[in-house]
Design an enzyme around this catalytic site. Sequence first.
Site, PDB file in Angstrom:
ATOM      1  N   ASN A 182       0.866  -1.179   0.000  1.00  0.00           N
ATOM      2  CA  ASN A 182       0.000   0.000   0.000  1.00  0.00           C
ATOM      3  C   ASN A 182       0.907   1.234   0.000  1.00  0.00           C
ATOM      4  O   ASN A 182       1.540   1.541   1.006  1.00  0.00           O
ATOM      5  CB  ASN A 182      -0.882  -0.036   1.261  1.00  0.00           C
ATOM      6  CG  ASN A 182      -1.670   1.243   1.460  1.00  0.00           C
ATOM      7  OD1 ASN A 182      -1.757   2.081   0.570  1.00  0.00           O
ATOM      8  ND2 ASN A 182      -2.252   1.387   2.643  1.00  0.00           N
ATOM      9  N   TRP A 183       0.942   1.904  -1.148  1.00  0.00           N
ATOM     10  CA  TRP A 183       1.864   3.042  -1.270  1.00  0.00           C
ATOM     11  C   TRP A 183       1.326   4.311  -0.615  1.00  0.00           C
ATOM     12  O   TRP A 183       2.027   5.320  -0.559  1.00  0.00           O
ATOM     13  CB  TRP A 183       2.172   3.296  -2.757  1.00  0.00           C
ATOM     14  CG  TRP A 183       3.207   2.376  -3.314  1.00  0.00           C
ATOM     15  CD1 TRP A 183       3.936   1.440  -2.637  1.00  0.00           C
ATOM     16  CD2 TRP A 183       3.663   2.320  -4.678  1.00  0.00           C
ATOM     17  NE1 TRP A 183       4.814   0.802  -3.487  1.00  0.00           N
ATOM     18  CE2 TRP A 183       4.658   1.326  -4.754  1.00  0.00           C
ATOM     19  CE3 TRP A 183       3.327   3.006  -5.840  1.00  0.00           C
ATOM     20  CZ2 TRP A 183       5.320   1.004  -5.937  1.00  0.00           C
ATOM     21  CZ3 TRP A 183       3.980   2.689  -7.026  1.00  0.00           C
ATOM     22  CH2 TRP A 183       4.971   1.700  -7.070  1.00  0.00           C
ATOM     23  N   LYS A 184       0.086   4.303  -0.183  1.00  0.00           N
ATOM     24  CA  LYS A 184      -0.498   5.493   0.458  1.00  0.00           C
ATOM     25  C   LYS A 184      -0.252   6.719  -0.440  1.00  0.00           C
ATOM     26  O   LYS A 184      -0.327   6.608  -1.646  1.00  0.00           O
ATOM     27  CB  LYS A 184       0.080   5.665   1.870  1.00  0.00           C
ATOM     28  CG  LYS A 184      -0.064   4.372   2.684  1.00  0.00           C
ATOM     29  CD  LYS A 184       0.287   4.521   4.133  1.00  0.00           C
ATOM     30  CE  LYS A 184       0.098   3.169   4.822  1.00  0.00           C
ATOM     31  NZ  LYS A 184       0.318   3.220   6.243  1.00  0.00           N
ATOM     32  N   HIS A 193      -9.342   1.161   5.391  1.00  0.00           N
ATOM     33  CA  HIS A 193      -8.017   1.320   6.005  1.00  0.00           C
ATOM     34  C   HIS A 193      -8.136   2.274   7.201  1.00  0.00           C
ATOM     35  O   HIS A 193      -8.949   3.197   7.193  1.00  0.00           O
ATOM     36  CB  HIS A 193      -7.019   1.859   4.969  1.00  0.00           C
ATOM     37  CG  HIS A 193      -5.617   1.827   5.464  1.00  0.00           C
ATOM     38  ND1 HIS A 193      -5.112   2.831   6.266  1.00  0.00           N
ATOM     39  CD2 HIS A 193      -4.636   0.909   5.334  1.00  0.00           C
ATOM     40  CE1 HIS A 193      -3.860   2.522   6.587  1.00  0.00           C
ATOM     41  NE2 HIS A 193      -3.547   1.355   6.029  1.00  0.00           N
ATOM     42  N   GLU A 223      -6.454   4.719   8.114  1.00  0.00           N
ATOM     43  CA  GLU A 223      -6.218   6.156   7.872  1.00  0.00           C
ATOM     44  C   GLU A 223      -7.498   6.876   7.428  1.00  0.00           C
ATOM     45  O   GLU A 223      -7.884   7.847   8.068  1.00  0.00           O
ATOM     46  CB  GLU A 223      -5.016   6.341   6.941  1.00  0.00           C
ATOM     47  CG  GLU A 223      -3.721   6.069   7.731  1.00  0.00           C
ATOM     48  CD  GLU A 223      -2.573   5.472   6.933  1.00  0.00           C
ATOM     49  OE1 GLU A 223      -2.597   5.537   5.698  1.00  0.00           O
ATOM     50  OE2 GLU A 223      -1.642   4.938   7.572  1.00  0.00           O
ATOM     51  N   GLU A 227      -5.195  -5.343  10.742  1.00  0.00           N
ATOM     52  CA  GLU A 227      -4.137  -4.347  10.928  1.00  0.00           C
ATOM     53  C   GLU A 227      -4.305  -3.640  12.272  1.00  0.00           C
ATOM     54  O   GLU A 227      -5.047  -2.654  12.367  1.00  0.00           O
ATOM     55  CB  GLU A 227      -4.200  -3.304   9.816  1.00  0.00           C
ATOM     56  CG  GLU A 227      -3.952  -3.857   8.436  1.00  0.00           C
ATOM     57  CD  GLU A 227      -3.347  -2.801   7.526  1.00  0.00           C
ATOM     58  OE1 GLU A 227      -2.207  -2.991   7.090  1.00  0.00           O
ATOM     59  OE2 GLU A 227      -3.999  -1.774   7.282  1.00  0.00           O
ATOM     60  N   GLY A 268       2.986   1.677  10.824  1.00  0.00           N
ATOM     61  CA  GLY A 268       3.959   2.760  10.677  1.00  0.00           C
ATOM     62  C   GLY A 268       4.732   3.065  11.949  1.00  0.00           C
ATOM     63  O   GLY A 268       5.377   4.105  12.050  1.00  0.00           O
ATOM     64  N   SER A 326       3.769  -2.759  10.168  1.00  0.00           N
ATOM     65  CA  SER A 326       5.229  -2.888  10.286  1.00  0.00           C
ATOM     66  C   SER A 326       5.762  -4.242   9.795  1.00  0.00           C
ATOM     67  O   SER A 326       6.668  -4.818  10.403  1.00  0.00           O
ATOM     68  CB  SER A 326       5.675  -2.603  11.717  1.00  0.00           C
ATOM     69  OG  SER A 326       5.335  -1.274  12.072  1.00  0.00           O
ATOM     70  N   GLY A 352       2.950  -1.240   4.252  1.00  0.00           N
ATOM     71  CA  GLY A 352       3.047   0.184   3.948  1.00  0.00           C
ATOM     72  C   GLY A 352       4.487   0.574   3.664  1.00  0.00           C
ATOM     73  O   GLY A 352       4.997   0.374   2.558  1.00  0.00           O
ATOM     74  N   GLY A 353       5.164   1.081   4.680  1.00  0.00           N
ATOM     75  CA  GLY A 353       6.520   1.624   4.539  1.00  0.00           C
ATOM     76  C   GLY A 353       7.484   0.738   3.756  1.00  0.00           C
ATOM     77  O   GLY A 353       8.188   1.221   2.859  1.00  0.00           O
TER      78      GLY A 353
HETATM   79  P1  PGA Z   1       3.157  -0.116   7.657  1.00  0.00           P
HETATM   80  O1  PGA Z   1       1.677   0.202   7.109  1.00  0.00           O
HETATM   81  O2  PGA Z   1       3.629  -1.378   6.971  1.00  0.00           O
HETATM   82  O3  PGA Z   1       3.973   1.077   7.264  1.00  0.00           O
HETATM   83  O4  PGA Z   1       3.051  -0.310   9.127  1.00  0.00           O
HETATM   84  C1  PGA Z   1       0.737  -0.818   6.931  1.00  0.00           C
HETATM   85  C2  PGA Z   1      -0.552  -0.280   6.376  1.00  0.00           C
HETATM   86  O5  PGA Z   1      -0.931   0.864   6.692  1.00  0.00           O
HETATM   87  O6  PGA Z   1      -1.250  -0.955   5.602  1.00  0.00           O
END
Ligand code: PGA
Length: 242
Positions: free
Chosen positions: A9-11, A96, A98, A165, A171, A204, A225-226
């Site tokens: 997920n590149w956000k 998600h 966010e 999640e 993150g 993470s 994510g990251g």
């Molecule tokens: P992260 O994000 O791997 O940076 O913790 C995961 C996500 O938001 O799907």
Amino acid sequence: MRKPVIAGNWKMHMTCSQAKEFMDSFLPLLSMNTDDRHIVIAPPFTAISTLSSLLQDSPVELSSQNVHWEEKGAFTAEVSPEMLLEHQVKFAIVGHSEPRKYFSESDEQINRRAVSAQKNGLIPIVCVGETDEQREKGEAERVIRRQVEQGLEGISTSHLVVAYEPIWAIGTGKTCESEEANRICSLIREWVGSDDLIIQYGGSVKPANIDELMRMSDIDGVLVGGASLEPQSFARIANFQA
Ligand code: PGA
């Protein structure tokens, strides 16, 4: 047999040219045979068209980061299933944490997004997970169960991914212990009542913990994510060995 789904997920990262640069490095790093897993990237909407052409002959599939429930209309800033299907998008992340947090998305809205995605031939990736505070108060299971029951109402379990999640792990570098992530994923499977349901863990995920996570009995993939923003690290995750 549940085919693992490894999704990045590149956000709100990556312009079209950065996405292209990423793929130039990433694709040659993938193992020769990736037929036993789905490898998915969820770029920002603006990079979907570029990536769709670029990935045509590759094993990498596309996801959106959200999708609206209506086919068209006065919904400023939203994107419909048809607009995604035109670019061969296969999956759609919904719920998600966010957008739940920053735009107050409700379980009901998330459910409408997921139902419409599925009806139109996209595979929804429905995200659920508790906050730090909810976990500390012993409310994690109740919160996740509510998100699962409301988010998945009226949804078929065959073209569906659920992503567990825990918000405190997103993150933060704090991964949920594999055994605990697996315990929650197996509870979700029990609540949904489907042995075939694909359940991902997210929060993470990195090269150092991917193999252990993927060895767990009820974890069928990851949402990253990251660590999906860097070709070497995401290739190591996509090439996991369970
Ligand atoms: P992260 O994000 O791997 O940076 O913790 C995961 C996500 O938001 O799907």
